[in-house]
Every structure is written in C-alpha cells, then in structure tokens.
Design a protein around this motif. Structure first.
Motif, PDB file in Angstrom:
ATOM      1  N   GLN A   1     -12.303  10.770   5.108  1.00  0.00           N
ATOM      2  CA  GLN A   1     -12.150  12.081   5.732  1.00  0.00           C
ATOM      3  C   GLN A   1     -10.675  12.493   5.846  1.00  0.00           C
ATOM      4  O   GLN A   1     -10.238  13.013   6.855  1.00  0.00           O
ATOM      5  CB  GLN A   1     -12.808  12.093   7.110  1.00  0.00           C
ATOM      6  CG  GLN A   1     -14.326  11.949   7.026  1.00  0.00           C
ATOM      7  CD  GLN A   1     -14.916  11.561   8.359  1.00  0.00           C
ATOM      8  OE1 GLN A   1     -15.174  10.378   8.587  1.00  0.00           O
ATOM      9  NE2 GLN A   1     -15.105  12.521   9.210  1.00  0.00           N
ATOM     10  N   GLY A   2      -9.915  12.186   4.803  1.00  0.00           N
ATOM     11  CA  GLY A   2      -8.531  12.670   4.750  1.00  0.00           C
ATOM     12  C   GLY A   2      -7.501  11.787   5.418  1.00  0.00           C
ATOM     13  O   GLY A   2      -6.320  12.120   5.419  1.00  0.00           O
ATOM     14  N   ILE A   3      -7.917  10.667   6.012  1.00  0.00           N
ATOM     15  CA  ILE A   3      -6.927   9.759   6.583  1.00  0.00           C
ATOM     16  C   ILE A   3      -7.150   8.332   6.070  1.00  0.00           C
ATOM     17  O   ILE A   3      -8.266   7.975   5.743  1.00  0.00           O
ATOM     18  CB  ILE A   3      -6.936   9.772   8.131  1.00  0.00           C
ATOM     19  CG1 ILE A   3      -8.294   9.336   8.680  1.00  0.00           C
ATOM     20  CG2 ILE A   3      -6.548  11.134   8.648  1.00  0.00           C
ATOM     21  CD1 ILE A   3      -8.278   9.131  10.169  1.00  0.00           C
TER      22      ILE A   3
ATOM     23  N   ARG B   1       3.864  12.106   5.491  1.00  0.00           N
ATOM     24  CA  ARG B   1       2.644  12.515   6.191  1.00  0.00           C
ATOM     25  C   ARG B   1       2.042  11.367   6.989  1.00  0.00           C
ATOM     26  O   ARG B   1       1.466  11.572   8.057  1.00  0.00           O
ATOM     27  CB  ARG B   1       1.641  13.132   5.204  1.00  0.00           C
ATOM     28  CG  ARG B   1       2.102  14.534   4.747  1.00  0.00           C
ATOM     29  CD  ARG B   1       1.176  15.149   3.712  1.00  0.00           C
ATOM     30  NE  ARG B   1      -0.186  15.219   4.206  1.00  0.00           N
ATOM     31  CZ  ARG B   1      -1.260  14.875   3.507  1.00  0.00           C
ATOM     32  NH1 ARG B   1      -1.129  14.452   2.262  1.00  0.00           N
ATOM     33  NH2 ARG B   1      -2.450  14.967   4.031  1.00  0.00           N
TER      34      ARG B   1
ATOM     35  N   TRP C   1       1.300  11.706  10.988  1.00  0.00           N
ATOM     36  CA  TRP C   1      -0.049  11.386  11.467  1.00  0.00           C
ATOM     37  C   TRP C   1       0.007  10.268  12.506  1.00  0.00           C
ATOM     38  O   TRP C   1      -0.569  10.381  13.589  1.00  0.00           O
ATOM     39  CB  TRP C   1      -0.913  10.976  10.263  1.00  0.00           C
ATOM     40  CG  TRP C   1      -2.239  10.385  10.614  1.00  0.00           C
ATOM     41  CD1 TRP C   1      -3.298  11.029  11.189  1.00  0.00           C
ATOM     42  CD2 TRP C   1      -2.650   9.025  10.429  1.00  0.00           C
ATOM     43  NE1 TRP C   1      -4.341  10.156  11.371  1.00  0.00           N
ATOM     44  CE2 TRP C   1      -3.976   8.927  10.903  1.00  0.00           C
ATOM     45  CE3 TRP C   1      -2.028   7.893   9.882  1.00  0.00           C
ATOM     46  CZ2 TRP C   1      -4.690   7.730  10.866  1.00  0.00           C
ATOM     47  CZ3 TRP C   1      -2.745   6.709   9.840  1.00  0.00           C
ATOM     48  CH2 TRP C   1      -4.055   6.633  10.330  1.00  0.00           C
TER      49      TRP C   1
ATOM     50  N   LEU D   1      -0.898   9.666  16.831  1.00  0.00           N
ATOM     51  CA  LEU D   1      -1.817   8.658  17.379  1.00  0.00           C
ATOM     52  C   LEU D   1      -1.214   7.927  18.571  1.00  0.00           C
ATOM     53  O   LEU D   1      -1.923   7.286  19.346  1.00  0.00           O
ATOM     54  CB  LEU D   1      -2.184   7.616  16.310  1.00  0.00           C
ATOM     55  CG  LEU D   1      -2.819   8.129  15.024  1.00  0.00           C
ATOM     56  CD1 LEU D   1      -3.243   6.947  14.160  1.00  0.00           C
ATOM     57  CD2 LEU D   1      -4.013   9.029  15.324  1.00  0.00           C
TER      58      LEU D   1
ATOM     59  N   THR E   1      -7.315   2.462  16.565  1.00  0.00           N
ATOM     60  CA  THR E   1      -6.763   3.415  17.519  1.00  0.00           C
ATOM     61  C   THR E   1      -7.853   4.152  18.290  1.00  0.00           C
ATOM     62  O   THR E   1      -8.963   4.360  17.779  1.00  0.00           O
ATOM     63  CB  THR E   1      -5.850   4.417  16.754  1.00  0.00           C
ATOM     64  OG1 THR E   1      -5.252   5.316  17.672  1.00  0.00           O
ATOM     65  CG2 THR E   1      -6.616   5.220  15.713  1.00  0.00           C
TER      66      THR E   1
ATOM     67  N   VAL F   1      -7.932   7.759  20.264  1.00  0.00           N
ATOM     68  CA  VAL F   1      -7.144   8.974  20.512  1.00  0.00           C
ATOM     69  C   VAL F   1      -7.886   9.847  21.525  1.00  0.00           C
ATOM     70  O   VAL F   1      -9.065  10.160  21.324  1.00  0.00           O
ATOM     71  CB  VAL F   1      -6.935   9.763  19.199  1.00  0.00           C
ATOM     72  CG1 VAL F   1      -6.155  11.037  19.458  1.00  0.00           C
ATOM     73  CG2 VAL F   1      -6.209   8.900  18.184  1.00  0.00           C
TER      74      VAL F   1
ATOM     75  N   GLU G   1     -11.581   9.239  20.516  1.00  0.00           N
ATOM     76  CA  GLU G   1     -12.065   9.089  19.147  1.00  0.00           C
ATOM     77  C   GLU G   1     -11.492   7.802  18.570  1.00  0.00           C
ATOM     78  O   GLU G   1     -10.293   7.539  18.691  1.00  0.00           O
ATOM     79  CB  GLU G   1     -11.631  10.290  18.298  1.00  0.00           C
ATOM     80  CG  GLU G   1     -12.198  10.222  16.879  1.00  0.00           C
ATOM     81  CD  GLU G   1     -11.723  11.355  15.979  1.00  0.00           C
ATOM     82  OE1 GLU G   1     -10.907  12.182  16.432  1.00  0.00           O
ATOM     83  OE2 GLU G   1     -12.156  11.390  14.811  1.00  0.00           O
ATOM     84  N   LEU G   2     -12.344   7.025  17.922  1.00  0.00           N
ATOM     85  CA  LEU G   2     -11.927   5.725  17.396  1.00  0.00           C
ATOM     86  C   LEU G   2     -11.791   5.756  15.879  1.00  0.00           C
ATOM     87  O   LEU G   2     -12.590   6.393  15.186  1.00  0.00           O
ATOM     88  CB  LEU G   2     -12.968   4.667  17.799  1.00  0.00           C
ATOM     89  CG  LEU G   2     -12.729   3.220  17.334  1.00  0.00           C
ATOM     90  CD1 LEU G   2     -13.252   2.238  18.386  1.00  0.00           C
ATOM     91  CD2 LEU G   2     -13.388   2.921  15.990  1.00  0.00           C
ATOM     92  N   ALA G   3     -10.781   5.039  15.376  1.00  0.00           N
ATOM     93  CA  ALA G   3     -10.723   4.766  13.937  1.00  0.00           C
ATOM     94  C   ALA G   3     -10.121   3.384  13.722  1.00  0.00           C
ATOM     95  O   ALA G   3      -9.343   2.895  14.550  1.00  0.00           O
ATOM     96  CB  ALA G   3      -9.899   5.811  13.194  1.00  0.00           C
TER      97      ALA G   3
ATOM     98  N   TRP H   1     -16.123   7.735  20.725  1.00  0.00           N
ATOM     99  CA  TRP H   1     -16.953   8.267  19.642  1.00  0.00           C
ATOM    100  C   TRP H   1     -16.207   8.140  18.322  1.00  0.00           C
ATOM    101  O   TRP H   1     -14.988   7.895  18.295  1.00  0.00           O
ATOM    102  CB  TRP H   1     -17.331   9.734  19.902  1.00  0.00           C
ATOM    103  CG  TRP H   1     -16.177  10.693  19.850  1.00  0.00           C
ATOM    104  CD1 TRP H   1     -15.266  10.920  20.849  1.00  0.00           C
ATOM    105  CD2 TRP H   1     -15.803  11.541  18.763  1.00  0.00           C
ATOM    106  NE1 TRP H   1     -14.353  11.864  20.445  1.00  0.00           N
ATOM    107  CE2 TRP H   1     -14.646  12.266  19.180  1.00  0.00           C
ATOM    108  CE3 TRP H   1     -16.317  11.773  17.485  1.00  0.00           C
ATOM    109  CZ2 TRP H   1     -14.005  13.194  18.351  1.00  0.00           C
ATOM    110  CZ3 TRP H   1     -15.677  12.698  16.665  1.00  0.00           C
ATOM    111  CH2 TRP H   1     -14.543  13.396  17.105  1.00  0.00           C
TER     112      TRP H   1
ATOM    113  N   THR I   1     -16.639   9.261  13.767  1.00  0.00           N
ATOM    114  CA  THR I   1     -17.478   9.692  12.653  1.00  0.00           C
ATOM    115  C   THR I   1     -17.250   8.738  11.495  1.00  0.00           C
ATOM    116  O   THR I   1     -16.169   8.170  11.339  1.00  0.00           O
ATOM    117  CB  THR I   1     -17.173  11.128  12.171  1.00  0.00           C
ATOM    118  OG1 THR I   1     -15.798  11.203  11.782  1.00  0.00           O
ATOM    119  CG2 THR I   1     -17.436  12.143  13.264  1.00  0.00           C
TER     120      THR I   1
END
Lengths: 122, 174
Positions: free
Chosen positions: B58-60, B67, B71, B75, B94, B96, B104-106, B139, B141
């Motif tokens: 999703q772009g990251i 960039r 980004w 964070l 992370t 956020v 939001e988790l990634a 949460w 995605t």
C-alpha cells in the motif's frame, strides 16, 4: 480525448480535480466533471460544485459539470460507456495515519468494472 | 472506514512481553528487539533504503531515501520498536496514533531476515511496548492476498473487522 472525472469530495478527489483540469488544458482534452454522492465524504454536492467551478475559473478552462445520483461507481461506469468517454479519472486513494494508501469503494468498483482506461491520480 | 465506526473485539488479546527482548532466530542468529531511540535513525533508514520493493505494501515503505526519511519522521509521533542483528537494523514495527484514541500498526522485516520467526517476536514486542504505554485499540490493513501476514496477525489476536475492500482491516484490543 474525451475525459470523465468522477469527484465525490474526498481529499484525493479534490487533488484529482486540480491535476486533471491542468492536464486536460495542456493536452487540449474535453473534460466532463461528474459530481457523485460519496457517503465517505463530508462535502455536499453543492460545495463540491463550487469548488469545481472555482478550479475551472482559476485555470481559465471550461468543462461540463454535472451531478450524478445513485450508486457512484456503477453510474460512472455506465455514463462512460453510454456516452463514449475515452477515459475515467478518479482520486488515487487516501493515506492512513501510517501513510498507507487506501482506495475508496468507488475507485475499486470503477477499476474492476470500467470498459475504458481508468486513471488514478496521485 | 473511520475509527469511530471500526469494531474492536470485546476482550483483551492478553499481555505481551515488553522489550528489550532477545532470542535466537530459526537461522541461529542472535536477534534483539528494543524500543526505538534517537541514535537508531541511520540504521533504520539504511534498512528501508535496501528494502525489497516486492515487499512494499500500500505504498510503504517509500522507494527513495528522501521519501523514506520524511515518512519515518512522521512515524516518530508514535511508538516504535526495532529488531537488531548486531548493529544492523533488520526489522521495524510501529504504532501511529490516529484521531480516535486508536493506533495504526505496521511491521516490516528486511528480506534477508524473513521466514525466521523475527516478525512474530517483533510484533509481540511492539504490542508489549504499546500496552506499557497505555495503547488500548490497535488496527491495521493488510492486502487480502497476503496470507502469511494475516496468519501472523491472527496469531496474536487480531480479528477481521472489514474485508469488503482490496485491503482487509483487522483490529485488536490490548
């Protein structure tokens, strides 16, 4: 080229409006702006129309502006097919707090169902 | 879907270990998971600049160094943990903060260190770090074809709250 821009009022659709108007002017394309009812957006159709007309005026460019009621994705696809548009342009998604791109439901539907080329504007 | 509409599980997913944590991965490497500190920036940026573009989601992470820096800087408003192999950053996760008292988790693991059990430990360490800092609602995605990631998220208690889009949305209560 005969271009159909769908705009429902989300931030990415406003950015798509600005870039598409600029691009259509440079390329000499014919542009129709279809204002759709996006339940995920806070802007009213009237508010969006004002924004569209301001953007066109600032760019010194003329385009057809119309309101489309009903399910936004299927109405855009039907309109493109019925009236022979060459391409549909839409906002290319919102970013989450994390920076992840999330496509709206309208974009997903149009991508999967459109008979013509779809441009997602970033 | 915005935060106020998202449905979180009623029950807490339980408690998670708080970093620092160390363990041996499945390739016999000594890995340490620690909360992010200021001096870690260049190592983490180096990991992301070298990140396999096929692992992007999703772009990251973004593709270019400038960039990546922009980004990652954003964070730092959130909670971050880093997995280390010696002085090399090999994973980062992370949380956020959003607008609705949720996070939001990634999570990202460098391609040389995937499929070695690091993601699971890093994810648990992040949730432990979040719990210790008062985070309650998390949460994320995930692209719906990414079965490995979905399985990992389910293993710590994430539940699917929306799967109508290209991305599956999942939520967890700490």
């Amino acid at each position: 080229m005969n271009l159909l821009l769908g705009i429902g009022g989300s931030e990415d659709s406003i950015r798509a409006l600005e870039k598409t108007v600029e691009r259509a002017k440079t390329a000499g394309d014919e542009l129709t702006v279809a204002i759709v009812d996006n339940p995920e957006s806070d802007r009213t159709p009237e508010g969006i129309e004002t924004r569209v007309r301001d953007t066109l005026e600032d760019a010194d460019f003329s385009a057809t502006v119309r309101h489309v009621s009903g399910d936004p994705g299927s109405e855009l696809v039907d309109l493109a097919e019925r009236e022979g548009f060459d391409q549909i342009a839409l906002g290319g998604g919102q970013r989450s707090p994390m920076g992840k791109i999330q496509l709206g439901h309208i974009a997903e539907f149009v991508l999967l169902n459109s008979p013509v080329t779809v441009t997602l504007v970033r | 879907m915005n935060g106020s509409e998202r449905e979180y599980p009623d029950a807490s997913a339980g408690s998670f270990p708080e970093p620092p944590l160390s363990f041996t991965d499945r390739e016999d490497r000594e890995i340490e998971v620690r909360p992010y500190e200021d001096g870690d920036l260049e190592s983490v940026v180096a990991m992301y600049v070298d990140f396999d573009s096929a692992d992007r989601a999703q772009g990251i992470p973004p593709a270019t160094e400038s960039r990546v820096r922009d980004w990652f800087d954003a964070l730092l408003d959130g909670l971050n943990v880093v997995a280390w192999h010696g002085d090399r950053a090999v994973g980062h996760a992370t949380l956020v903060p959003g607008d609705d008292a949720d996070h939001e988790l990634a999570i990202f693991v460098h391609q040389d260190y995937q499929r070695a059990g690091i993601g699971s430990k890093l994810l648990r360490g992040l949730l432990g770090h979040g719990g210790a800092n008062g985070v309650e609602k998390v949460w994320l995605t995930v692209e719906r074809w990414n079965r490995a990631a979905i399985g990992l998220y389910e293993s710590v208690g994430f539940e699917t709250c929306s799967s109508e889009s290209f991305e599956r949305e999942m939520a967890l209560r700490l």
